[in-house]
Design a protein around this motif. Sequence first.
Motif, PDB file in Angstrom:
ATOM      1  N   THR A  61     -59.452 -42.595 -23.289  1.00  0.00           N
ATOM      2  CA  THR A  61     -60.787 -41.933 -24.216  1.00  0.00           C
ATOM      3  C   THR A  61     -61.625 -40.887 -23.719  1.00  0.00           C
ATOM      4  O   THR A  61     -61.965 -39.972 -24.197  1.00  0.00           O
ATOM      5  CB  THR A  61     -61.190 -43.192 -24.065  1.00  0.00           C
ATOM      6  N   LYS A  62     -61.557 -41.324 -21.593  1.00  0.00           N
ATOM      7  CA  LYS A  62     -62.265 -40.435 -21.029  1.00  0.00           C
ATOM      8  C   LYS A  62     -61.449 -38.926 -20.497  1.00  0.00           C
ATOM      9  O   LYS A  62     -61.951 -37.451 -20.253  1.00  0.00           O
ATOM     10  CB  LYS A  62     -62.730 -41.029 -19.880  1.00  0.00           C
ATOM     11  N   THR A  63     -60.801 -39.104 -20.777  1.00  0.00           N
ATOM     12  CA  THR A  63     -59.316 -37.453 -20.642  1.00  0.00           C
ATOM     13  C   THR A  63     -59.346 -37.028 -21.754  1.00  0.00           C
ATOM     14  O   THR A  63     -60.172 -35.048 -22.243  1.00  0.00           O
ATOM     15  CB  THR A  63     -58.202 -37.517 -20.476  1.00  0.00           C
ATOM     16  N   VAL A  64     -59.254 -37.085 -22.949  1.00  0.00           N
ATOM     17  CA  VAL A  64     -59.402 -36.331 -24.050  1.00  0.00           C
ATOM     18  C   VAL A  64     -60.713 -36.257 -24.408  1.00  0.00           C
ATOM     19  O   VAL A  64     -61.285 -35.029 -25.073  1.00  0.00           O
ATOM     20  CB  VAL A  64     -59.220 -38.099 -25.685  1.00  0.00           C
TER      21      VAL A  64
ATOM     22  N   ARG B  97     -64.887 -29.881 -21.972  1.00  0.00           N
ATOM     23  CA  ARG B  97     -64.470 -28.123 -22.028  1.00  0.00           C
ATOM     24  C   ARG B  97     -64.298 -27.174 -22.366  1.00  0.00           C
ATOM     25  O   ARG B  97     -63.179 -26.230 -22.455  1.00  0.00           O
ATOM     26  CB  ARG B  97     -63.606 -28.840 -20.766  1.00  0.00           C
ATOM     27  N   GLY B  98     -63.923 -27.550 -24.237  1.00  0.00           N
ATOM     28  CA  GLY B  98     -62.977 -26.661 -25.181  1.00  0.00           C
ATOM     29  C   GLY B  98     -62.127 -26.717 -24.744  1.00  0.00           C
ATOM     30  O   GLY B  98     -61.484 -25.417 -24.935  1.00  0.00           O
ATOM     31  N   LEU B  99     -60.746 -27.381 -24.193  1.00  0.00           N
ATOM     32  CA  LEU B  99     -60.064 -27.592 -24.744  1.00  0.00           C
ATOM     33  C   LEU B  99     -59.285 -27.982 -25.428  1.00  0.00           C
ATOM     34  O   LEU B  99     -57.905 -28.983 -24.935  1.00  0.00           O
ATOM     35  CB  LEU B  99     -59.785 -27.775 -23.424  1.00  0.00           C
ATOM     36  N   ASN B 100     -59.550 -28.862 -26.739  1.00  0.00           N
ATOM     37  CA  ASN B 100     -59.498 -30.087 -27.945  1.00  0.00           C
ATOM     38  C   ASN B 100     -57.813 -29.485 -27.893  1.00  0.00           C
ATOM     39  O   ASN B 100     -56.951 -30.225 -28.587  1.00  0.00           O
ATOM     40  CB  ASN B 100     -60.056 -30.163 -28.313  1.00  0.00           C
TER      41      ASN B 100
ATOM     42  N   ILE C   8     -53.698 -13.028 -23.494  1.00  0.00           N
ATOM     43  CA  ILE C   8     -53.188 -14.227 -22.628  1.00  0.00           C
ATOM     44  C   ILE C   8     -53.208 -14.918 -21.511  1.00  0.00           C
ATOM     45  O   ILE C   8     -53.145 -16.042 -20.945  1.00  0.00           O
ATOM     46  CB  ILE C   8     -51.446 -12.842 -22.179  1.00  0.00           C
ATOM     47  N   ASP C   9     -54.355 -14.177 -20.922  1.00  0.00           N
ATOM     48  CA  ASP C   9     -54.541 -14.874 -19.465  1.00  0.00           C
ATOM     49  C   ASP C   9     -56.030 -15.734 -19.898  1.00  0.00           C
ATOM     50  O   ASP C   9     -55.756 -16.981 -18.910  1.00  0.00           O
ATOM     51  CB  ASP C   9     -55.525 -13.787 -18.390  1.00  0.00           C
ATOM     52  N   MET C  10     -56.478 -15.546 -20.446  1.00  0.00           N
ATOM     53  CA  MET C  10     -57.518 -16.802 -21.249  1.00  0.00           C
ATOM     54  C   MET C  10     -56.705 -17.752 -21.524  1.00  0.00           C
ATOM     55  O   MET C  10     -57.115 -18.848 -21.005  1.00  0.00           O
ATOM     56  CB  MET C  10     -58.271 -16.555 -22.452  1.00  0.00           C
ATOM     57  N   HIS C  11     -55.958 -17.739 -22.173  1.00  0.00           N
ATOM     58  CA  HIS C  11     -54.418 -18.658 -22.568  1.00  0.00           C
ATOM     59  C   HIS C  11     -54.366 -19.587 -21.512  1.00  0.00           C
ATOM     60  O   HIS C  11     -54.468 -20.675 -21.679  1.00  0.00           O
ATOM     61  CB  HIS C  11     -54.094 -18.423 -23.991  1.00  0.00           C
ATOM     62  N   GLU C  12     -53.325 -18.942 -20.671  1.00  0.00           N
ATOM     63  CA  GLU C  12     -53.023 -19.756 -19.545  1.00  0.00           C
ATOM     64  C   GLU C  12     -54.083 -20.133 -18.831  1.00  0.00           C
ATOM     65  O   GLU C  12     -53.197 -21.460 -18.643  1.00  0.00           O
ATOM     66  CB  GLU C  12     -52.464 -18.239 -18.699  1.00  0.00           C
ATOM     67  N   GLN C  13     -55.020 -19.597 -18.656  1.00  0.00           N
ATOM     68  CA  GLN C  13     -56.725 -20.609 -17.667  1.00  0.00           C
ATOM     69  C   GLN C  13     -56.913 -21.505 -18.695  1.00  0.00           C
ATOM     70  O   GLN C  13     -56.572 -22.384 -17.951  1.00  0.00           O
ATOM     71  CB  GLN C  13     -57.501 -19.436 -17.275  1.00  0.00           C
ATOM     72  N   LYS C  14     -57.050 -21.624 -19.435  1.00  0.00           N
ATOM     73  CA  LYS C  14     -57.256 -22.473 -19.857  1.00  0.00           C
ATOM     74  C   LYS C  14     -56.364 -23.411 -20.336  1.00  0.00           C
ATOM     75  O   LYS C  14     -56.764 -25.522 -20.110  1.00  0.00           O
ATOM     76  CB  LYS C  14     -57.488 -22.836 -22.201  1.00  0.00           C
ATOM     77  N   GLU C  15     -55.314 -24.069 -20.864  1.00  0.00           N
ATOM     78  CA  GLU C  15     -54.083 -24.264 -20.861  1.00  0.00           C
ATOM     79  C   GLU C  15     -53.692 -24.880 -18.906  1.00  0.00           C
ATOM     80  O   GLU C  15     -53.617 -26.470 -18.954  1.00  0.00           O
ATOM     81  CB  GLU C  15     -52.735 -23.416 -20.827  1.00  0.00           C
ATOM     82  N   ALA C  16     -54.322 -24.067 -18.431  1.00  0.00           N
ATOM     83  CA  ALA C  16     -53.903 -24.552 -16.685  1.00  0.00           C
ATOM     84  C   ALA C  16     -54.710 -25.956 -16.203  1.00  0.00           C
ATOM     85  O   ALA C  16     -55.272 -26.667 -15.882  1.00  0.00           O
ATOM     86  CB  ALA C  16     -53.868 -23.325 -15.743  1.00  0.00           C
ATOM     87  N   LEU C  17     -56.497 -25.284 -16.927  1.00  0.00           N
ATOM     88  CA  LEU C  17     -57.059 -26.505 -17.024  1.00  0.00           C
ATOM     89  C   LEU C  17     -56.861 -27.452 -17.472  1.00  0.00           C
ATOM     90  O   LEU C  17     -57.568 -28.953 -17.068  1.00  0.00           O
ATOM     91  CB  LEU C  17     -58.641 -25.878 -17.114  1.00  0.00           C
ATOM     92  N   ALA C  18     -56.456 -28.069 -17.927  1.00  0.00           N
ATOM     93  CA  ALA C  18     -56.317 -28.743 -19.294  1.00  0.00           C
ATOM     94  C   ALA C  18     -55.362 -29.489 -18.414  1.00  0.00           C
ATOM     95  O   ALA C  18     -55.015 -31.249 -17.891  1.00  0.00           O
ATOM     96  CB  ALA C  18     -55.596 -28.796 -20.733  1.00  0.00           C
TER      97      ALA C  18
END
Length: 143
Positions: free
Chosen positions: A55-58, A64-67, A110-120
């Motif tokens: 629950t808390k991870t989701v 963080r805008g990573l849904n 591409i960089d923004m996508h990879e950064q968000k994926e890495a954050l998740a």
Amino acid sequence: MMRQLLEYFTIYSSTPVFIEQVMSHATSSNAQTMSGSGIYAVPKLTDRNWVEFKTKTVMSLTARGLNRHLTGTVKVPKPLKLSTDGKKILLDDGVTEATETDIETNLTRIDMHEQKEALAIQQLYATVPNSVMIQVQNKGSVA
């Protein structure tokens, strides 16, 4: 990756012995029990807190805008293509030559996508035992 992690623990959560074996490799007793702070705080995964962890991870990733990374619905930007002779970079239509601005915009997406994926992914790696991370680390995506 989150989908595989969720499936992994959903499948095996009814098998306490297996969970105890997996969780016995958890971090040492002096490690932090929470990852992050404030509204983003997620407990470290143990054999007793799967519902709270999930629950808390989701919620943390959603806040963080990573849904869309979590659900697998994010559109992955594709690199621009080369012309058949390899001398020009083309837009998505395959005909129009890309300008420097087009190329830079594409690389930034591409960089923004990879950064968000890495954050998740980092959120998950910071909150699961190494034994679990090893099993999901090569999934390529958080979804």
